[in-house]
Design an enzyme around this catalytic site. Structure first.
Site, mmCIF file in Angstrom:
data_model
loop_
_atom_site.group_PDB
_atom_site.id
_atom_site.type_symbol
_atom_site.label_atom_id
_atom_site.label_comp_id
_atom_site.label_asym_id
_atom_site.label_seq_id
_atom_site.Cartn_x
_atom_site.Cartn_y
_atom_site.Cartn_z
ATOM 1 N N LYS A 125 0.717 -1.374 0.355
ATOM 2 C CA LYS A 125 -0.092 0.020 -0.110
ATOM 3 C C LYS A 125 0.859 0.861 -0.213
ATOM 4 C CE LYS A 125 -3.817 -1.382 1.899
ATOM 5 N NZ LYS A 125 -4.140 -3.429 1.770
ATOM 6 N N LYS A 160 -8.259 2.428 5.389
ATOM 7 C CA LYS A 160 -7.445 0.551 5.337
ATOM 8 C C LYS A 160 -6.480 0.889 6.714
ATOM 9 C CE LYS A 160 -7.138 0.991 0.966
ATOM 10 N NZ LYS A 160 -6.945 1.339 0.246
ATOM 11 N N ARG A 210 -6.570 -5.240 -11.147
ATOM 12 C CA ARG A 210 -5.470 -5.843 -11.435
ATOM 13 C C ARG A 210 -4.307 -5.916 -13.186
ATOM 14 N NH1 ARG A 210 -3.036 -9.241 -8.004
ATOM 15 N NH2 ARG A 210 -3.741 -7.484 -6.559
ATOM 16 N N ARG A 225 -11.979 -6.502 -11.110
ATOM 17 C CA ARG A 225 -12.589 -6.969 -10.479
ATOM 18 C C ARG A 225 -13.540 -6.350 -9.712
ATOM 19 N NH1 ARG A 225 -7.311 -7.638 -7.203
ATOM 20 N NH2 ARG A 225 -7.126 -5.726 -7.927
ATOM 21 N N ARG A 233 -16.325 -3.360 -2.075
ATOM 22 C CA ARG A 233 -14.511 -3.658 -2.467
ATOM 23 C C ARG A 233 -15.486 -5.215 -3.364
ATOM 24 N NH1 ARG A 233 -13.962 -6.927 3.008
ATOM 25 N NH2 ARG A 233 -15.995 -7.711 2.410
ATOM 26 N N ASP A 273 -2.827 -1.998 -9.463
ATOM 27 C CA ASP A 273 -4.253 -1.741 -9.253
ATOM 28 C C ASP A 273 -4.194 -0.648 -9.348
ATOM 29 O OD1 ASP A 273 -4.344 -4.709 -7.946
ATOM 30 O OD2 ASP A 273 -4.843 -4.334 -5.979
ATOM 31 N N GLU A 281 -2.858 0.513 -4.960
ATOM 32 C CA GLU A 281 -1.573 -0.432 -4.715
ATOM 33 C C GLU A 281 -0.269 -1.474 -5.490
ATOM 34 O OE1 GLU A 281 -2.587 -4.092 -2.357
ATOM 35 O OE2 GLU A 281 -4.336 -3.063 -1.234
ATOM 36 N N ASN A 283 1.518 -4.477 -5.854
ATOM 37 C CA ASN A 283 1.197 -5.337 -5.403
ATOM 38 C C ASN A 283 2.690 -6.475 -5.861
ATOM 39 O OD1 ASN A 283 -1.516 -6.244 -3.890
ATOM 40 N ND2 ASN A 283 -1.534 -4.975 -6.126
#
Length: 315
Positions: A125, A160, A210, A225, A233, A273, A281, A283
């Site tokens: 993050k 978050k 993603r 997503r 979410r 993301d 994000e 990842n």
């Protein structure tokens, strides 16, 4: 080539969607040997190389009994051609210690992907803050007062934890501020823990995308997503629906800007993301979505990854 995958227990793999499994399958298809271990199998004795109790495996093609294994004695990590670190989050103390053992193996000659030090240097993050030009207004703080000021400025926000995964612990607070104080207390533990706060991006209804970047190059499709029902979410673990789609111009701009930078630091595989046009994000621990994108588009993501791995080993 002899490849060791450091991963979660093989018994937990859902092979119909597991990205690590798809990497193994492509590696075996090309004639490479594959082995697996868990971080708990790593051993480092003073004056000796880092070793692990590994399982040398052969994929069977059977969906229910999907691998055969031969137990191997303790084997030095430096004796593998490549080590692929695929342990899922959370990035807890044990993950942290595993990166140190893997980094020692690197000093002994092992080739580890993604590189252990770079894994530590890019918390998923916080890593977005380096690329502020692509990020929606974001605050990182322990201070409840700072969060309240941020909310007063932006009205509709997302809060978050920094160590969350799969959408866990994400809250939305709208302009009315309902339950803001309670949510802050829950997440920051009365000021003991740092949290992230971001302006809400309404394009989440179109999906949390993603974007996979392999060897510095973007896969031409993302997996959007999409939140279902009243859920805010989009994470697949939170019930989101995964829909593959071509990269937008902005998606590609972000991926092409970050990809070479991150690859040069030792990140062979990255999952960006993006919601709307905003990076949310970076990842690096165990990016997923290989099988979903491949099945829906025909673009062979595992092949692109093994291509990049083979190329990296020639460098």
């Amino acid at each position: 080539m002899n490849i060791l995958f450091v991963a979660d227990p093989l018994s937990t793999f859902k092979i119909y969607k597991d990205t690590t499994f798809s990497m193994m399958r492509e590696a075996q298809r090309r004639g490479h040997r594959i082995a697996a271990c868990e971080p708990c199998d790593l051993v480092w004795r003073s004056g000796a190389p880092v070793v692990a109790t590994v399982r040398e495996i052969t994929l069977s093609g059977d969906a229910h009994d999907w691998f055969r294994e031969d137990a191997a004695p303790l084997k030095a990590l430096k004796d593998f051609d490549a080590i692929v670190m695929r342990k899922d989050p959370p990035f807890d103390s044990e993950y942290f210690y595993a990166t140190h053992l893997l980094e020692q193996a690197e000093r002994e000659g092992a080739r580890v992907f993604n590189q252990p030090r770079t894994l530590r240097d890019h918390p998923e993050k916080l890593a977005i803050m380096e690329f502020a030009q692509y990020v929606s207004p974001t605050l990182v703080t322990r201070s409840a007062d700072e969060v309240r000021r941020f909310h007063a400025e932006h009205g509709d926000i997302i809060l978050k934890p920094l160590d969350g995964m799969g959408g866990m612990g994400i809250f939305r607070v709208r302009a009315d501020g309902l339950n803001l104080g309670s949510i802050i207390e829950t997440l920051n533990k009365d000021g003991a823990e740092t949290i992230m706060v971001q302006r809400f991006v309404p394009e989440i209804t179109q999906g949390d995308k993603r974007i996979l970047v392999i060897g510095g190059q973007p896969v031409p499709y993302s997996l959007a997503r999409i939140p279902q029902g009243s859920e805010v979410r989009g994470n697949l673990a939170a019930g989101g629906k995964g829909v593959a789609q071509p990269l937008t111009a902005k998606d590609r701009e972000i991926a092409e800007a970050l990809g070479p930078v991150l690859a040069a630091r030792g990140l062979l595989l990255v999952g960006l993301d993006v919601i709307g046009d905003c990076l949310t994000e970076v990842n690096v621990t165990s990016p997923t979505c290989f099988q979903e994108i491949t099945e829906q588009t025909g673009f062979d993501v595992p092949a692109m990854f093994i291509d990049a791995l083979e190329q990296a080993l020639k460098a």
